[in-house]
Structure formats: structure tokens, C-alpha cells
Design a protein around this motif. Structure first.
Motif, PDB file in Angstrom:
ATOM      1  N   SER A 136      -0.415  28.581   2.052  1.00 48.04           N
ATOM      2  CA  SER A 136       0.373  28.651   0.572  1.00 48.04           C
ATOM      3  C   SER A 136      -0.125  27.401  -0.029  1.00 48.04           C
ATOM      4  O   SER A 136       0.273  27.514  -0.799  1.00 48.04           O
ATOM      5  CB  SER A 136       1.758  29.088   0.637  1.00 48.04           C
ATOM      6  OG  SER A 136       2.622  28.266   1.487  1.00 48.04           O
ATOM      7  N   ALA A 137      -1.086  26.427   0.718  1.00 52.90           N
ATOM      8  CA  ALA A 137      -1.363  24.923   0.370  1.00 52.90           C
ATOM      9  C   ALA A 137      -2.240  25.211  -0.154  1.00 52.90           C
ATOM     10  O   ALA A 137      -3.110  24.266   1.262  1.00 52.90           O
ATOM     11  CB  ALA A 137      -0.119  24.012   0.421  1.00 52.90           C
ATOM     12  N   GLY A 138      -3.624  25.030  -1.527  1.00 56.73           N
ATOM     13  CA  GLY A 138      -4.955  25.067  -1.003  1.00 56.73           C
ATOM     14  C   GLY A 138      -4.675  23.703  -2.094  1.00 56.73           C
ATOM     15  O   GLY A 138      -4.974  22.651  -1.283  1.00 56.73           O
TER      16      GLY A 138
ATOM     17  N   ASP B 219       7.288  13.685  -0.331  1.00 51.55           N
ATOM     18  CA  ASP B 219       8.251  13.016   1.165  1.00 51.55           C
ATOM     19  C   ASP B 219       6.863  13.493   2.123  1.00 51.55           C
ATOM     20  O   ASP B 219       7.765  14.347   2.527  1.00 51.55           O
ATOM     21  CB  ASP B 219       9.643  13.457   1.302  1.00 51.55           C
ATOM     22  CG  ASP B 219      10.301  12.621   0.263  1.00 51.55           C
ATOM     23  OD1 ASP B 219       9.721  11.744  -0.045  1.00 51.55           O
ATOM     24  OD2 ASP B 219      11.296  13.320   0.358  1.00 51.55           O
ATOM     25  N   ILE B 220       6.024  13.204   1.836  1.00 51.88           N
ATOM     26  CA  ILE B 220       4.781  13.680   3.074  1.00 51.88           C
ATOM     27  C   ILE B 220       4.309  12.643   3.662  1.00 51.88           C
ATOM     28  O   ILE B 220       4.160  11.126   3.733  1.00 51.88           O
ATOM     29  CB  ILE B 220       3.784  14.033   2.409  1.00 51.88           C
ATOM     30  CG1 ILE B 220       3.759  15.358   1.498  1.00 51.88           C
ATOM     31  CG2 ILE B 220       2.509  14.125   2.979  1.00 51.88           C
ATOM     32  CD1 ILE B 220       2.878  16.415   0.813  1.00 51.88           C
ATOM     33  N   SER B 221       3.909  12.905   5.079  1.00 48.82           N
ATOM     34  CA  SER B 221       3.589  11.268   5.740  1.00 48.82           C
ATOM     35  C   SER B 221       2.396  12.018   6.899  1.00 48.82           C
ATOM     36  O   SER B 221       1.938  13.790   6.771  1.00 48.82           O
ATOM     37  CB  SER B 221       4.419  11.295   6.523  1.00 48.82           C
ATOM     38  OG  SER B 221       5.773  10.947   6.457  1.00 48.82           O
ATOM     39  N   VAL B 222       1.508  11.162   7.139  1.00 51.52           N
ATOM     40  CA  VAL B 222       0.077  11.440   7.611  1.00 51.52           C
ATOM     41  C   VAL B 222       1.062  11.405   9.045  1.00 51.52           C
ATOM     42  O   VAL B 222       1.215  10.378   9.843  1.00 51.52           O
ATOM     43  CB  VAL B 222      -0.972  10.459   7.067  1.00 51.52           C
ATOM     44  CG1 VAL B 222      -2.590  10.767   7.745  1.00 51.52           C
ATOM     45  CG2 VAL B 222      -1.137  11.080   5.310  1.00 51.52           C
ATOM     46  N   PHE B 223       0.171  11.979  10.057  1.00 55.04           N
ATOM     47  CA  PHE B 223       0.117  12.016  11.392  1.00 55.04           C
ATOM     48  C   PHE B 223      -1.736  11.851  12.159  1.00 55.04           C
ATOM     49  O   PHE B 223      -1.982  12.381  11.341  1.00 55.04           O
ATOM     50  CB  PHE B 223       1.057  12.552  11.875  1.00 55.04           C
ATOM     51  CG  PHE B 223       1.990  13.038  11.430  1.00 55.04           C
ATOM     52  CD1 PHE B 223       2.944  11.811  12.543  1.00 55.04           C
ATOM     53  CD2 PHE B 223       2.921  13.020  10.315  1.00 55.04           C
ATOM     54  CE1 PHE B 223       4.566  11.518  11.682  1.00 55.04           C
ATOM     55  CE2 PHE B 223       4.629  13.308  10.145  1.00 55.04           C
ATOM     56  CZ  PHE B 223       5.288  12.420  11.073  1.00 55.04           C
ATOM     57  N   LEU B 224      -1.798  11.194  13.113  1.00 55.44           N
ATOM     58  CA  LEU B 224      -3.095  11.085  14.022  1.00 55.44           C
ATOM     59  C   LEU B 224      -2.855  11.436  14.947  1.00 55.44           C
ATOM     60  O   LEU B 224      -2.354  10.994  16.222  1.00 55.44           O
ATOM     61  CB  LEU B 224      -3.666   9.707  13.927  1.00 55.44           C
ATOM     62  CG  LEU B 224      -3.304   8.535  13.124  1.00 55.44           C
ATOM     63  CD1 LEU B 224      -3.405   7.393  13.166  1.00 55.44           C
ATOM     64  CD2 LEU B 224      -4.440   9.378  11.757  1.00 55.44           C
TER      65      LEU B 224
ATOM     66  N   LEU C 199      -0.693  20.412  -2.881  1.00 55.65           N
ATOM     67  CA  LEU C 199      -0.241  19.934  -1.525  1.00 55.65           C
ATOM     68  C   LEU C 199       0.720  19.407  -1.955  1.00 55.65           C
ATOM     69  O   LEU C 199       1.645  19.387  -0.890  1.00 55.65           O
ATOM     70  CB  LEU C 199      -1.017  18.028  -1.194  1.00 55.65           C
ATOM     71  CG  LEU C 199      -2.657  18.085  -0.881  1.00 55.65           C
ATOM     72  CD1 LEU C 199      -2.862  16.905  -0.683  1.00 55.65           C
ATOM     73  CD2 LEU C 199      -2.561  19.205   0.255  1.00 55.65           C
ATOM     74  N   ALA C 200       1.467  19.889  -3.113  1.00 56.31           N
ATOM     75  CA  ALA C 200       2.963  19.524  -3.359  1.00 56.31           C
ATOM     76  C   ALA C 200       3.568  21.056  -2.751  1.00 56.31           C
ATOM     77  O   ALA C 200       4.755  20.915  -2.463  1.00 56.31           O
ATOM     78  CB  ALA C 200       3.420  19.712  -4.664  1.00 56.31           C
TER      79      ALA C 200
END
Lengths: 380, 309, 380, 309
Positions: C135-137, C184-189, C140-141
């Protein structure tokens, strides 16, 4: 389905063509420049329309009791095609036949009909259409011109713009606000010689006297000039616009321009160039597409189907067709445009520049097609 | 690679700015004319030495082209192109203004013919120069925003072939100049329209807030940005192929951008008092010059993928 | 302005070409189908990228201290052109070079860099990009995947979709929500072999393993997998997207396809048809337009100009160029498409079908161009 | 003039509806295939007599074309066209399914060749019929959603010219059938997309509420509506010119509508599991058949403005 004309329709078209051939002078094309607002054409129309009426050709589709021929909508459409094909020798009287007369027949009082209908059916009167305003183009809800009650009449103040034919018309089919809400609009049939009306021609790319400003300052009109009930103008306009949007078979000029283009290209020895032929074919397809989509609307009128988004589809197809032909001319008939010898080609090129502007911008047609034809949600 | 204007070019723009600033708008109240020839601007440019007199500037081709872009952003019809991108390429001093033609056919209207002192003709491989002093010139009324005229007759001794120059040089300079004239006029018409849709309201909001309008203007902007670089690549030592490619791109995108400019202007854009048509009706003329987008595209393809390649 | 390459840049391109000519097998085109996700190409890339690295060609533009060549952005761009021209033999490792590595260099901790950078610069690792969700193409919000704090790590739940390379990648550059507000988004590797990650290939028109679904069920990761601060993902992604949007010089495939088209048309005796030549020329102009608009972005990187709407202009020009060439192929090279003998032509035709979908839909580019480049008001 | 379907045509639609209703959707779970041949549907149509056996329907050309439109709205690849709009025009009973070709060139892949029993070839002025019984046929893997194959070899005595029929009749029937196949597939792809954008949300609203999306879908709808009438005019006694005009229009508008359908579907439209590509990758094949839009447009122009006219 049936894409053929009845013998009666064919006869009518032949009759029209024969009449036109007799009525138009040999130098019609050069003198008229196919410009319906030019003094030459307007003067010509003052003789031509009565002659057309005398021949029984002016209002074939009107009811017999109002002087019409009682014929079906196809006859009206054939009339439009033949007239538009020669640059509209009726000048702006085509509006009378297409929608002003019909609106008066539907909504007018006996007195209004007695006053106006004979002038229209006699072919002796010009009307103009007072819809657009400086801050209200396609958006009639933004109308600012007001008609205030004053005794047994109204006083109208405001400004109209882009009004075709205003400088020589006898009457204006005028919209004015008569109440507080945005739908409180009424229609007035205003004589253009009423004191307080001032008209300025706006010189334009689309031809002489196709655009004017009309200033209305304390214009006093009697109640008898109001068409229909007070505040009932919105419904009248809605009905009128459906007739107006595909009122004139403008694609016929594009079709004639392509015929002329093919002739010129053959003379120049370029007709056999494959890309030029392909362009001609594709442009013709766009024109025929528009024609058939208009035919569907007339077919719907025949069957009393109330018009829906199909009208807007047809209107948009006209913009596509005009552009297809205009772009073809611009690319392949540059010399012919410069030489100005082919009036049909020149007229189509000029028309293409403003197609999709009149009678509701092309973008508005697309909005309506999306929302009423495809049933997509409102976009704003 | 460096895709910014050079410092010389930025200096040139500064030098020309005060002069152009006086000619960015039509005199008010505007005469409702189809064609407004910018004779004053042309004379001022000439006087300031931009056309390359002995003691004037000696402009590189790319700088001359840049100047044309600027001039074309003025609403006037200015007979500058041939003096800026054609005559210098031929290396011969000729009385200016100069008009250009593909033939001496008396039926074909020629842009700026009546305003010019010399006519250059690309005839086959040859370039012919015609001194227009004694020529009989018939103005041709057209729907375009340039003055056109036909060459009815001329004294036989007024015509001479130019030795040592090739018609291809003329055609390349012409195509290049034409491309920059289109670029400038597109910029001006598009910028005017962007400005207009920000001001003009319909249905209670700016026309420019409608997404469909935005997308078409954004697409137009993309083409104009692209043309800027294609045109400059052609101007800076580009060969005939790169010139034809830029010209083709320019001519190809005129119809849609011009249509959109008029469409979003509504009836206002059709009035002669308003400035838009001075650009759009120049563009309509330029889009058909030298055969138009398909002819130029074809030429680019022939050169790009010639048998040898 | 200057549209020429320096001698060093020319040498680098020649060096690359020579390397590619040696490294690619004679049947590369037939075996690879120019499909970067095909098992053949992915396997090939596992040898090819280390060899490229050994030759000093893999990361010419990276800082010297991280194993790069310290060269300017043009070298990176030349690398991309030459790789993409032969169907991207690096497979999806191009993402490492273009934006994943640079993001790690900019935002990564010393430990993260120590773990990942050598793998990337050695050419031995594949990454995938976990942005899109059902549901998010482009939006990104609307991200739903959540990473909840759990002890000294996180538990991630959610679903990613359209993920390229997921079935063979070792790591995922994953976005997840780590707080209540939409930013409030974070990036994970995230290592792809972490328990709880399930991958399903979605068979696609765009080639093998270009689309997957990735299901994340109670995926436990340590805090050391988070890139940058918690909730700082939005800024990272914004920077990343600017690199990604014109990360690959995809227009080069369109250019090669036109070269191949011209050759096929000449063989068929159709090259001299005027309309075909005109079509070739116009398509080429669209491709060159895109190339130059991309060059402007690289020029801006050279000059440390922060990227603006120009990136979106270039991105949209790519969609126009791909379509121009794709449509030309569709109309004039129907037989070549059917015969499948010209991989470049076929690849371009396939690519054209999905151009304007990846890296933010074409419509979104137009929105941004309108609003940030033309400064038009927000449309909604 | 009457632009509605005739009562006979509406009856035909009612008669075919129950049969088509079973084939409007791919079997679930869908096999992710590029090509799904609708052999069952073809057999059912044949059994029901729609291909005009002795005791089947004897369809007028316009009715056969209407049927093709309906069949093309199913996602399957069905070898119906030649049996519906070509074979009847030739007036000869031939074993079906029938494939069509412009030459016997063994390199050129032919649509439905492997599924057919007869191949009809328009060669110059002649029509050749090839009995495919003993022919060697090599399937050709393509990216399109139709099965293609090449004709490697055939017994010499399997090929015969058809007396009394002209290749033009074959080409007209082919172009007409092709036009209706395009019409049906466009309708289906466009309707699916309209439906999708009503459901799918981005940035907190339906994609279909964005004006730019609306305008492009509305323009597509305009073309599909127009094609409906152009195609039917061609089918009902239209001459070669009207057929070529309709075919040209159909092929010309495929790229934009197909692009928009995919664009508004996003990545979903690229997946093989989803039905969209069965229409769009048929359309991409059909848009190039018989030379494509420019060849057909050229033909229409030649016929419309022939020397005599």
C-alpha cells in the motif's frame, strides 16, 4: 447500425448545395475569408438567411407551427455541415437556429416568442451570447454580473467578455445573477441598443468581431425580458450548453482542408511521399472519428436519449481532430500557408489554434468524461 | 564536459541585458498588430556592434546563438538571425539585414525580405547573394508574426554566386539560428503561461494548481530544458548531424507547447493586444521552415547512420 | 559550455571497453538476454565484479581511502554507460556502486563500514532495496512495515513488494517505521538470511527475479543494523533517491537499440524510407535530450550544486526517450521483435513498457517538476 | 443513420454471453505464462456454430466483427479472427483454425500457425491456401501474448492458389478483423485500468482521483469510443478505404493507451499473474501487424484521394 443517408436526407443535402452554389458569389472565398464576423459576411448573411428561409432551408428541424419543416435532427445536422463547409455564410445566425431559437421555444413566454421567433425564422436578426466574464470563463458559478430588482424590471450591472458578434447583434442572451447563491442565475433577452450597454471589439486571431468586451452600466430592462422564472437560469443554460457544445459540425472544415491539402500536395508532386500520405490518412481518421461521435449525439436526439458524457467525448474529439489536421498543415503545407491562396487550409490552421477553447475548454470536457462517463471520483 | 554557460557567455549576457531590457515588452497601449518588427532593437544591436562590424564584437558561433535566444525572447520580430549565425560562417561581409531563401522562386514568401539589404540563397551546392537595392519586393500578408515578402524581380547584375562557400554552410547556420529562435520564443511563451496560470483563477483556484495543467507545463519545461542543451551542443562545434537533430527536436515540440500555452490562456491568448501571439505565431512559422521536423529528423538520421557508419 | 571528454575520461572509457570485450564471452548477448536478474547473469557477475575491482574499474569515483579511484563523478557515469550498454553484467551490484555504498560511507558507523564496504568493493555481494510495500508505492509516508524496540535490538514485521534481486541478495537496505509520525522511519541493513524473512519471486514481464514479495515475520535484528539515528531514515532516503533517480544511464540502451534498428532497417532495404528516417532521427533526438539532461546532473555533482527539480526533469526525459524508441521499434521493427534475433532491440522494447514506473512514477516526476521547478502551487 | 447495434446484433450478444462468461477470467491460481491459448473457448465457439458451419450461424461481416470484439475482451488468445472476417469473404470452406500470412518466408513468425489447420497467404494479387497437415512448424517464443510459429517446410502439393478470390479481399478481411481484435483488447485493458484506479490509493486518495490520471483515461476512452464507430462503419459495407482508416486509427492509438494502462497499474501490471499483460501484449503484437498504423494510414489516403477523386 446504419451509416447511410435516406433518400430524403440526400435530396435535402443536394437541394442545399444547389442553393448555396447559386447564392454564393464566385469570389465568395476570397471576399469572405471564411470569417463569419467580417463585415462582408455579416452583410451577406442579412440577404442570405432570408433567402434560405424563403427556400424552406433555414430551420428544417423546427416545429411546423413555428415555421419549421418539422424534419428530424439529421436535417439540422446536414444543414450545419453544408454551411460550415463554406465558412458559415449565415454568419452568427447559426446560433439562432441551433440553440437560441430552441431555447426560446422551450422556455419563452408567448410574448417573447411572438417578438423573437419571427425575426429568427425570417433570418433577419443577430444574437450574441453573454456568458463569459473576466473572472468567469468555463466557471459560470463565478458569474459577477448582477440584475437587481427595480420596480417592475431589473437594473443590470457587470461586464461580459469574449462575446462574439456583440458589435452588430440586436439582442444578447445574457446571464446575470439574481440571488445570493451561486445557482441563482437568470437569463435575460436584452436588446443591444438598451442605454448603458457599451461594446468594444477586441482584435483577435480568430477573425473580425469574434471577440468583444460588453460593459453593462445601470442597464434597465423590463421583467418581460427575463426568460423563464427568476433564478431558473442554471437549468436553461445546462440544456443550452448541451446543444451548443456540438452545435456546429466544425469538423467539416477540417475535412475540407484535408481535401484541399491532398490537392495541393498532388500539384506539388509530394502526394506520393509515404510519410505525407500516412499523415493525411491519420488526420482523416481523426476527423472521421469526430464526425461519427457527433453522429452518435444526433442519433441520441433522434431517440430522445438525454445527453450524457457522450457529448463531451464528441467535443473533445473535435479538439483532437482539429489539432491533427492543423499540425499536419503546419508541418507539410508551410508554403501554402504563407501564400494564403487556399482559404480552406488557412482557415483550418487558424481554427486549430483556438480549438478546445470555446464552449468549455478541452480540459473541462476531459474532467466531465472522466467523472460522468468513466465514473471516476471527483478530482477536486 | 561543462554544461554551464562560460564566463564569456555570462559576460555577453550582462553586456546585452541593458539593451534588451528596453525591448522585453511591447509599447503600451499596444497596437493590435499581427507583426511588430523590432527595427529599433535591430538598429541598437547593430550600433552596439553585436553583428560583428570591424570594431564590434567578434562572436563565436555559440555566443552568437546565445544572443539569438535572448533576442527571440523579446516579442518583436528582429532580422538578426542571418547576421548572427549564417553570414559569419560564410566569412564574407555583406550589407545587412540579410534574408535567407531556399530558392529564387517569386511565389515563395521570404521572411524579412522587405527589411533586408541582402538575400542569400542556398541553391543546390551554391550560395547566391542578391543585392536587394534594385529588387522589386511585394509584401505578403500572412498569419504569422514575422514580416514576409516575395521577390518579384531583380536586376540581373545584382545576383552573384559566392565563391568558396558551400550551401551546406548556409543551411547549417540557418538551421542552427532557427533552432535558437525557436528556443527563445518557446522560453518566453512558456514562461508567460506559467506566470499566467499562477495568477488566473477558475473554479476558485489558480489554473496552475490543476494537476493536468501542471503536467503539461512540466512536460513543456522538460522539452525546453532539453532543447537548451541540444541547441548548445550543436552550436559549440556541433556537426551537421547535431544541428539537424537539435532543429528537428525544436520544430517537433512547437505544436504541443504552443497549443498548451494558448489552451491555458483561454481567449486572452487570442487577442492581438496580448503579447502571447507574438511568440506563438513566430513559432508556428519557424516550425515549418527548412522543411519542418520530419525533414530535419530525416537529415539527422542520414548523417548519424550513414552507410559508412 | 563544453561537450567533450577529457583525454583521461576517454582513456578510462577505452580501458573499460577493452576490459568488457575481454571479459564477456562471445555468446554473452544470447545467454544473458541482457537480463540482470537471470541466473546466468547473476552467476556471471560474481566473477565479473571482482575482476572489475581487480582492474580498478569497479568504483573509480569512490574515495581512495575506501578503495576507490578518487576520480570525479564523470568516471562513475562513464562506467554506468558502458555497463548498461551491454545489459549490465554487474547485475544488481550496480546499486552497491551507485547508492548503497555511498549511503554507507556517509551514514554508516565504523563497524557497519568495516563489515559492508569490503564486500562491496570486492564485488562479491548483492543487495536489495526494501522500500515499496503493497500500500505504499511512490508514497513512502504510507509505509506500514514496523520495527519495534525489543531489548537491545528490533523486531521487524511487515511486507515489501516489487523488490528486485531479493531472492539472491545477501542484504536488504530496508525501510521501517520506528515511531508514531509519518516521518519516523529508520533504515536497517538486514541480512537476508535472518530468520523470519520469506521471499517469493513474482514472475514479471521485466525479466527474471526483478520482482519479489518479501514477507517479514518477527525478524529480529540488532541495533547495529540500524543505519544512522533512529527516525533519521527520511533524510537518508531523500539523499539516496536523488542518486537513484538518475543512477543508471538507462538511455544508453535506447541509443544502442536505435543503432541496431538502423542496421536492421538497412539490411531490410527500408532505411531510406523517409518516414522511417524521420522517426529514427526524432527518436535519437529524444535519447540525446535525455543524455544531456543527465549530464547536467553530473555536472552539478561536479560543482557541488545540491540537486533540485533538474533531477526530475532528467528522469522524466528518460521516460520520453524510452517511449520514443520503444514506439518506433513497435511500429517499424515488428518482424525483428518477433524473430528475437536482436537482443538490444528486444530489450529496449521490453524496457519501454515499464519506463516511468521505477524510482518514482513519471507522473510524480511531473508533479515535482511543476512544483519545484516551475514553482506552481501544490495541486492537492 | 442509426448508430446503435441492431436488434439482431443485440440478440447475437445475448446468445454468445453465456459462453463468453465462462472465459472472461483466467483460471485461478493463474499460471504465470506469457501466452494462454483459449483452445476451449475456440472449440466451444466452433461447436456452437459461430464459425459458420453448414448448420451454424451465417453471420454478416459486421456481426462476425462484433463477435471478434467480444472474444478479444477475454484474456485468452483465440484463433477466431480468420474464421470470422476472412474465410467468409473468400466464400470457400477451409479446415479451421486458419492462420494468415503475407508471405511464405520461413523466417517470419506467423500468429496462430501452430494452432491452425490452414494457412492463407496473400501473395501479390493471389491468395494461396496451404494445408498444414504435413507442414513442419517451429514454435517461436516471443514476448507477445499470442502464440507464433514459423513455417519451416511443407509438402509441395499442400499449397494451392484459390481461384476467383483476390488477395485484396483477404487483406481487407484481415485488417478488419485485426481492428476489432484491437478494439476488444483496448476496451478490456482500459476498463480494467479504470477499475484499478478506483480501488488503488496513493497519497491518501484513489489514483483515479488525480486529474492527470483522469485526463489520460478520458482521452483513451475517447479513442476507444471513436474506434467503435470507425470499426463498425468499416464492417458494415465499408470499402477498403474505410477499413484501412479504422485499422490505422486502431493501431495508432495502441501505444499511448497501453502505456497509460501500465503506468497507472504500476508494478502490478508487469506481473505475469495479473491479467493486464494478456491484453497489452496482444495489443503490442496487433499494432505492428500488416505494416502498422502508418502503412494503413497511407493506404487509406491513397484510396481516399486517388488520382480519379
Amino acid at each position: 447500425m446504419d451509416f447511410t443517408w435516406t433518400p430524403e436526407q440526400q435530396d435535402y443535402r443536394q437541394h442545399l448545395r444547389a442553393f448555396i452554389a447559386r447564392a454564393l458569389p464566385a469570389d465568395w472565398e476570397a471576399k469572405s475569408n471564411y470569417d463569419p464576423g467580417s463585415p462582408y459576411v455579416v452583410d451577406f448573411a442579412r440577404d442570405f438567411c432570408p433567402a434560405l428561409a424563403a427556400e424552406g432551408l433555414l430551420i428544417p428541424h423546427w416545429p411546423v407551427e413555428h415555421g419549421g419543416g418539422g424534419a428530424d435532427p439529421w436535417f439540422h445536422w446536414i444543414l450545419g455541415e453544408e454551411m460550415f463547409a463554406v465558412g458559415e455564410p449565415r454568419s452568427y445566425q447559426y446560433m439562432n437556429v441551433n440553440w437560441i431559437g430552441p431555447a426560446l421555444l422551450r422556455y419563452g413566454s408567448a410574448a417573447q416568442q411572438a417578438l423573437h421567433i419571427p425575426q429568427i425564422t425570417g433570418g433577419s436578426v443577430f444574437w450574441c451570447q453573454g456568458f463569459s466574464e473576466p473572472s468567469a470563463g468555463s466557471d459560470l458559478a463565478a458569474l459577477k454580473t448582477r440584475a437587481e430588482r427595480d420596480g417592475d424590471g431589473y437594473v443590470i450591472n457587470g461586464q461580459k467578455i469574449w462575446t462574439s458578434a456583440a458589435s452588430f447583434a440586436s439582442y444578447c442572451f445574457l446571464l446575470a445573477r439574481t440571488g445570493p447563491t451561486k445557482r441563482d442565475i437568470s437569463v435575460f433577452l436584452v436588446p443591444m441598443d438598451t442605454p448603458g450597454i457599451e461594446v468594444r471589439e477586441v482584435m483577435s486571431l480568430t477573425g473580425r468581431r469574434s471577440l468583444h468586451e460588453v460593459f453593462l452600466t445601470d442597464v434597465r430592462v423590463g421583467e418581460e425580458t427575463r426568460l423563464g422564472e427568476e433564478n431558473a437560469g442554471w437549468a436553461i443554460v445546462k440544456a443550452v450548453l448541451h446543444n451548443e457544445r456540438i452545435g456546429a459540425p466544425r469538423y467539416i472544415m477540417a475535412q475540407r482542408a484535408l481535401d484541399a491539402a491532398a490537392r495541393v500536395l498532388r500539384q506539388d508532386g509530394r502526394f506520393d511521399v509515404p510519410s505525407i500520405q500516412a499523415g493525411l490518412g491519420k488526420a482523416r481518421a481523426a476527423v472521421d472519428a469526430c464526425q461519427l461521435l457527433c453522429f452518435r449525439i444526433i442519433d441520441g436526439r433522434m431517440k430522445n436519449v438525454s445527453p450524457g458524457g457522450e457529448t463531451n467525448v464528441a467535443r473533445y474529439a473535435l479538439a483532437l481532430a482539429d489539432r491533427a489536421v492543423g499540425d499536419f498543415i503546419g508541418e507539410h503545407l508551410h508554403d501554402a500557408l504563407l501564400a494564403r491562396e487556399e482559404q480552406t487550409i488557412l482557415t483550418q490552421f487558424r481554427r486549430a489554434a483556438s480549438t478546445g477553447l470555446g464552449a468549455g475548454a478541452a480540459e473541462i470536457q476531459l474532467d466531465i468524461v472522466a467523472q460522468s462517463f468513466l465514473e471516476l471520483p471527483r478530482s477536486h | 564536459m561543462d554544461l554551464d554557460l562560460s564566463s564569456d557567455q555570462r559576460m555577453l549576457l550582462s553586456a546585452i541585458e541593458p539593451l534588451l531590457a528596453q525591448h522585453r515588452q511591447l509599447p503600451q497601449p499596444a497596437a493590435p498588430d499581427y507583426v511588430v518588427v523590432g527595427g529599433d532593437l535591430d538598429a541598437a544591436l547593430d550600433a552596439a556592434g553585436f553583428y560583428g562590424d570591424a570594431d564590434g564584437f567578434d562572436l563565436e558561433r555559440a555566443d552568437a546563438a546565445l544572443l539569438l535566444d535572448q533576442i527571440a525572447q523579446c516579442p518583436f520580430a528582429v532580422p538578426a538571425m542571418a547576421s548572427l549565425t549564417v553570414a559569419p560562417a560564410l566569412g564574407i561581409a555583406l550589407p545587412r539585414p540579410i534574408a535567407l531563401a531556399e530558392s529564387l522562386d517569386p511565389r515563395v514568401p521570404i521572411r524579412f525580405l522587405a527589411q533586408s539589404r541582402t538575400l542569400l540563397v542556398a541553391q543546390g551546392e551554391q550560395v547566391l547573394a542578391l543585392d536587394l537595392e534594385g529588387a522589386e519586393i511585394v509584401p505578403q500578408d500572412t498569419i504569422f508574426a514575422y514580416p514576409f515578402a516575395r521577390l518579384a524581380s531583380y536586376p540581373a547584375d545584382a545576383l552573384r554566386p559566392l565563391a568558396g562557400v558551400n550551401a551546406q554552410q548556409l543551411r547549417d547556420g540557418w538551421a542552427l539560428g532557427l533552432t535558437f529562435e525557436i528556443l527563445g520564443a518557446l522560453r518566453a511563451a512558456h514562461a508567460l503561461t506559467v506566470d499566467y496560470v499562477k495568477q488566473r483563477h477558475q473554479f476558485k483556484r489558480a489554473i496552475g494548481a490543476f494537476q493536468a495543467v501542471q503536467h503539461r507545463l512540466a512536460e513543456g519545461a522538460t522539452h525546453i530544458e532539453a532543447l537548451h542543451y541540444l541547441a548548445h551542443r550543436a552550436a559549440i562545434g556541433g556537426d551537421s548531424a547535431e544541428i539537424a537533430l537539435a532543429t528537428s527536436y525544436a520544430q517537433q515540440h512547437v505544436p504541443q507547447i504552443v497549443y498548451d500555452c494558448h489552451q491555458f490562456h483561454g481567449a486572452m491568448g487570442l487577442t492581438l493586444e496580448y503579447v502571447l501571439h507574438h511568440w506563438t505565431y513566430k513559432l508556428k512559422a519557424l516550425a515549418g521552415e527548412l522543411g519542418g521536423a520530419s525533414v530535419q529528423g530525416r537529415r539527422a538520421a542520414q548523417l548519424q547512420w550513414s552507410e559508412a557508419a
